[in-house]
Design a protein around this motif. Sequence first.
Motif, mmCIF file in Angstrom:
data_model
loop_
_atom_site.group_PDB
_atom_site.id
_atom_site.type_symbol
_atom_site.label_atom_id
_atom_site.label_comp_id
_atom_site.label_asym_id
_atom_site.label_seq_id
_atom_site.Cartn_x
_atom_site.Cartn_y
_atom_site.Cartn_z
ATOM 1 N N GLU A 40 0.815 -1.224 0.000
ATOM 2 C CA GLU A 40 0.000 0.000 0.000
ATOM 3 C C GLU A 40 0.844 1.266 0.000
ATOM 4 O O GLU A 40 0.346 2.345 -0.322
ATOM 5 C CB GLU A 40 -0.924 -0.002 1.225
ATOM 6 N N ILE A 41 2.120 1.147 0.386
ATOM 7 C CA ILE A 41 3.025 2.290 0.335
ATOM 8 C C ILE A 41 4.362 1.817 -0.224
ATOM 9 O O ILE A 41 4.662 0.615 -0.248
ATOM 10 C CB ILE A 41 3.244 2.945 1.728
ATOM 11 N N VAL A 42 5.171 2.771 -0.640
ATOM 12 C CA VAL A 42 6.528 2.458 -1.102
ATOM 13 C C VAL A 42 7.437 2.268 0.118
ATOM 14 O O VAL A 42 7.069 2.596 1.252
ATOM 15 C CB VAL A 42 7.061 3.588 -2.000
ATOM 16 N N ASP A 43 8.617 1.761 -0.123
ATOM 17 C CA ASP A 43 9.585 1.520 0.952
ATOM 18 C C ASP A 43 9.938 2.847 1.622
ATOM 19 O O ASP A 43 10.468 3.763 0.971
ATOM 20 C CB ASP A 43 10.847 0.870 0.378
ATOM 21 N N PRO A 44 9.668 2.998 2.921
ATOM 22 C CA PRO A 44 9.917 4.282 3.590
ATOM 23 C C PRO A 44 11.381 4.717 3.582
ATOM 24 O O PRO A 44 11.667 5.912 3.693
ATOM 25 C CB PRO A 44 9.445 4.019 5.028
ATOM 26 N N PHE A 45 12.319 3.761 3.453
ATOM 27 C CA PHE A 45 13.738 4.080 3.554
ATOM 28 C C PHE A 45 14.396 4.381 2.207
ATOM 29 O O PHE A 45 15.566 4.763 2.166
ATOM 30 C CB PHE A 45 14.496 2.926 4.211
ATOM 31 N N ASN A 49 11.240 8.763 -0.333
ATOM 32 C CA ASN A 49 9.865 8.316 -0.107
ATOM 33 C C ASN A 49 9.289 8.817 1.216
ATOM 34 O O ASN A 49 8.065 8.950 1.354
ATOM 35 C CB ASN A 49 9.793 6.792 -0.129
ATOM 36 N N GLU A 50 10.145 9.063 2.172
ATOM 37 C CA GLU A 50 9.694 9.581 3.476
ATOM 38 C C GLU A 50 8.753 10.762 3.311
ATOM 39 O O GLU A 50 7.752 10.886 4.040
ATOM 40 C CB GLU A 50 10.922 9.984 4.297
ATOM 41 N N LYS A 51 9.034 11.639 2.360
ATOM 42 C CA LYS A 51 8.261 12.869 2.198
ATOM 43 C C LYS A 51 6.798 12.579 1.845
ATOM 44 O O LYS A 51 5.893 13.287 2.285
ATOM 45 C CB LYS A 51 8.905 13.745 1.129
ATOM 46 N N SER A 52 6.582 11.532 1.066
ATOM 47 C CA SER A 52 5.217 11.250 0.602
ATOM 48 C C SER A 52 4.416 10.406 1.588
ATOM 49 O O SER A 52 3.238 10.120 1.327
ATOM 50 C CB SER A 52 5.276 10.517 -0.744
ATOM 51 N N LEU A 53 5.016 10.024 2.717
ATOM 52 C CA LEU A 53 4.349 9.126 3.658
ATOM 53 C C LEU A 53 3.924 9.826 4.947
ATOM 54 O O LEU A 53 3.507 9.165 5.901
ATOM 55 C CB LEU A 53 5.269 7.949 3.991
ATOM 56 N N GLN A 54 4.014 11.142 4.985
ATOM 57 C CA GLN A 54 3.699 11.855 6.225
ATOM 58 C C GLN A 54 2.222 11.785 6.585
ATOM 59 O O GLN A 54 1.841 11.945 7.755
ATOM 60 C CB GLN A 54 4.169 13.311 6.125
#
Length: 838
Positions: A40-45, A49-54
Motif C-alpha cells: 500500500e506504500i513504497v519503501d519508507p527508507f 519516499n519519506e516525504k510522501s508518507l507523512q
Amino acid sequence: MQSYTLKNWSYRQAGTDTWKPARKDLETTEIHPDLFANGEIVDPFVDDNEKSLQWIGEKDWEYKASFDVTDKTASNHLLIFEGLDTFADVFLNGHKILSTESMFVQYQKQVKQYVQLDGPNELRIVFRAALLVARELEKKTFKAKGFNGESSRMQIRKAQYHYGWDWGPLFMTCGPYRPVRFVSYNSRIEDMYAKVSVAKDSASVDFQVSLDVTGPSVLELSVKSPDGHEVHHSKQDAVSGDNSIRFSLQNPQLWFPFSHGTPHLYDFTVSLKSQQGLETVTKRIGLRKVELVQEPFKDQPGTSFYFKVNDVPVYSSGSNWIPAHSFQTCLTKRDYEEWLQLMVDGNQNMIRVWGGGYYEQEVFYTECDRLGILVWQDFMFACGQYPAYPEYIKLVSDEVETQLKRLRNYCSLVLFAGNNEDYQVAEQVGLEWDKSDTSGHYEHTNFPARTLYEGVFPKLVSKFYPEVPYHPGSPWGGQDTADATIGDIHQWNVWHGSQEKYQDWYKLGGRFVSEFGMEALPSRKTYEACITDKSELYPQSYLVDFHNRSDGFERRLALYVIENIKVEGLDFDSWIYATQLMQAECLGYAYRCWRREWRGDGRRYSGGAIVWQINDCWPVASWAIVDHFKRPKLAYYSVRRESRPVGVGMYRNESKDPDPVLDIPDQEGAPFDYRPVHLAVDIWGVNSSLKDVKGTLKVDAYNVSTGERVGGLDDQSVVLKANQTSEFVKNMKISNKIPVVVYSRVVDEEGGIVASAGDWPQPLKYLKFPDRKVEIVVEKDQVVLTVNKPVKGVELSLESDLFIDDNGFDLFPGDSKVVKIKGLKSTDSVKVHYYQKQ
C-alpha cells in the motif's frame, strides 16, 4: 493456566471498512511496515519516499486480533499490554476496557466479565494520531523549546525520535509494538526481584516474589550456579502479595564486564504449586555491586566520575545506542545479538541507551547480561523542556515504575540518568534556577521538569532498584553542563560548536565524556540499497544529501575532510573513503588522549569515553561507526584498536622558542609566525586488565616520504601496570625538517606484538607516499599483509559482508599483519586500498 500472546493482527485505517492482514505470525507490529508489506506504500527508507508518507501519522488506525479461552475453569482472565504506541482505546468483544496515554507504561486489565468462554474473543485497538493529540495538548499547556522535531513532541510519552532527528527520518508510527498477552489463571507468579548485596567473600540475596494465589499454595526456589550446581533450594507457603526468601552464598561467582572478568550468571527458578497446577519461571541473574565514584582530587579541581564493579575500578570505553530501526518491530532477536556482539568485538564495554528512543526490548538487556556489557540507561526524555503538571507527573511516574520493575533483574545496568541534554536546553534558552534548592519540587519555576529529574525519579529508583546509581541528567554536574571537572559532559566542540581541530581532543576532555563524535558516509553498498537511481551515487547528489540529516553537514564534513585528508578524487568511492578515514583518525585521537588520563588510584582523571554513536535507524550518513546494515566504518576499527585491553598510546607535542624581540612566550596560532617548530613524542601504555603485563618497548622513526628509518630508541623493558596508564617516554625528540612517523610497539618474550601504535605528522594531507608496495596473501579465514614502507589507512573490502576483525590500519616494514575474516576462502577476491595509493 493459559498464557497466550496475541499475533496475526489485522489493521485498517479508522473510518474504513476493509481489514487487511498485518505481517504474518508476528506478535508485535506497527502501521508503516504493515502498509509496506501489503504493497500500500513504497519503501519508507528508499530515495526520498519519506516525504510522501507523512499522511500516515495524521490518521487514526485500528488493529484487531482474536484468541480463544482454553482454561475455562480459571477464576481470573487478564490482558497484559506491554506496550501500545501511544494513544489507544481498547475494546474486547465490543466493550471498551482501557484507554492508554503512554507507549512506555505496561497496562493490565482483568476482563472476566467481557470474555467469551466459547468461541473466539476479538480484541480491537484504536490508535489515535499522536501527532494531532500532541498539538492539541500543546495549545492547552505551553510551546516548549527543544532541539530536533517539532515542539509538541514533549507533551506526550512517545519515542521522541519518531518526530525526526538529526540522524533519523520523521515517521509517526503506531501499533501494538510490544506483546499483548492473555492470561487465564487461578494462581500466578506476577513478578520477581533478586535484591543482591555483595560483600568481600559473600553475596546476600533478598529474593522477592509477588503472587496472586487461590487456596493453599507452595512457593519453591532453586538457584543454580553458573557451572550448573544447585547452591540454594527452599520451600515455603505462598501468600497473595509479597513473598520474601532470604539467603546467602559464600564465595559467589560474581558478574563482571567482559573487559575485567567473566559475566557469570545464576539461574533462579521459581515454582508455584497449587491445587490448580504448577507454574515455573526461570531468570538468569548476575550477582554484582556497582558504584558511581565521584570523589575530589588532591591535585586537580573537581571530582572523579567512574564506575566500580565489585570494588574494581572500570574504565568505560563504549558507544551510545539509538533505536536500531525506525520501526522497532522490524528488529529480530538476531539483530540485537549481532549488534551487541559488534560491541564486544569492538572492545566496547559500555553502551548508553539514549533518552530519545525507548526502553529497549528484553533481548537487549539479556544479551548485555550474557556478554558482559555495562548499560547506562537514560529515562526517555531528550533535548527539550518537558512539562511537570500533576497529570503528567503521574503518567511519567507510572512509566518509570513500569520500567524499573521490568529492568531490575538485569545486572548489566549500572546507571539511570534522568534525561539527555534537557539541562543544556534550559541553559541555551536562558532559564535560570537555584541550584542550591534541593527540595525536589519545581513545578512552579521556569524549569518545572527538575521536579522529575531531581525529585520524582531519584525516589523511584531508590524504591524499586536502589542497587543502581542515579544521575539527574546527561550531561550534568558542576555549575553548568559544560563544566569538564564534575560529572559527565557532551563534547561537541568538534563538529558542532566551535568546530575545534580533532588533534586538540586532549584539551577538550572531561571526567567522563558521554557524547562526542564525527560524521562519515556509510559504504557504497548501503547507498545502493536505498537509492534506486544510480546516477545519484555521487557526493553532492540530492538523494545522497537527503540521506544525511545533520544541519550544515556539507560545510562541516568538508571542513574536517579538507583540513586533514588529501582527497584522491570527488568520485563517490574516494569521498566515502576520505570521510571514513577522517572519522577514524578523529575518534582514535579522542579515545587515545582521554584513556591516558586513567592514571591509577586517586588519579582517575577520566573515567570513560562513550562515542556518539554505534548504530543507525535507517540508511544514512551520520556519526554512527557502524551503518544501518551493520557494516562497520573504518572508525569502528580505530575505536576497537584504542579500546584494546592492552595498548600503546602516543601524542606529538609541538613547541616554539620564545620570541627574542617581542619577548612573547608563545604566539600559537598567530599568522606569519615562522619560528622553528620543535617536535617531541610522548609514549605510554594502557592496561585495563587486572594483571601487570611485561614486555619490551620498541620504537622506530621513519621518513614518511622515503620510508627510510631515521631514528628511534633502544629497546627497553616495560611494565604496563594493571588497570591504569603507565608512562614510558616523555618528549622523545624528532626531526622538524622531514615528515617523521613514529612506530611503537610492546612485544612479548617470543617477539609477538602485544600492542602497537603509529604517530603521524599532522595534517595527513601534506604527506606523500611514493613507491608503496602492499603485498597480500589470501588464505582460509585470513589475509596476511606486508609492506616495504610505512602505509596509512589500509582498507580491505570484500564482495560479501563477512566480518573483518581489523581494517583501516597502518602498516610498517618488518611486520606481517594478519587479519582474521571468518568464512573467507583462499579463492575469494580481497580488494586493498590505502591512503594516497599511487
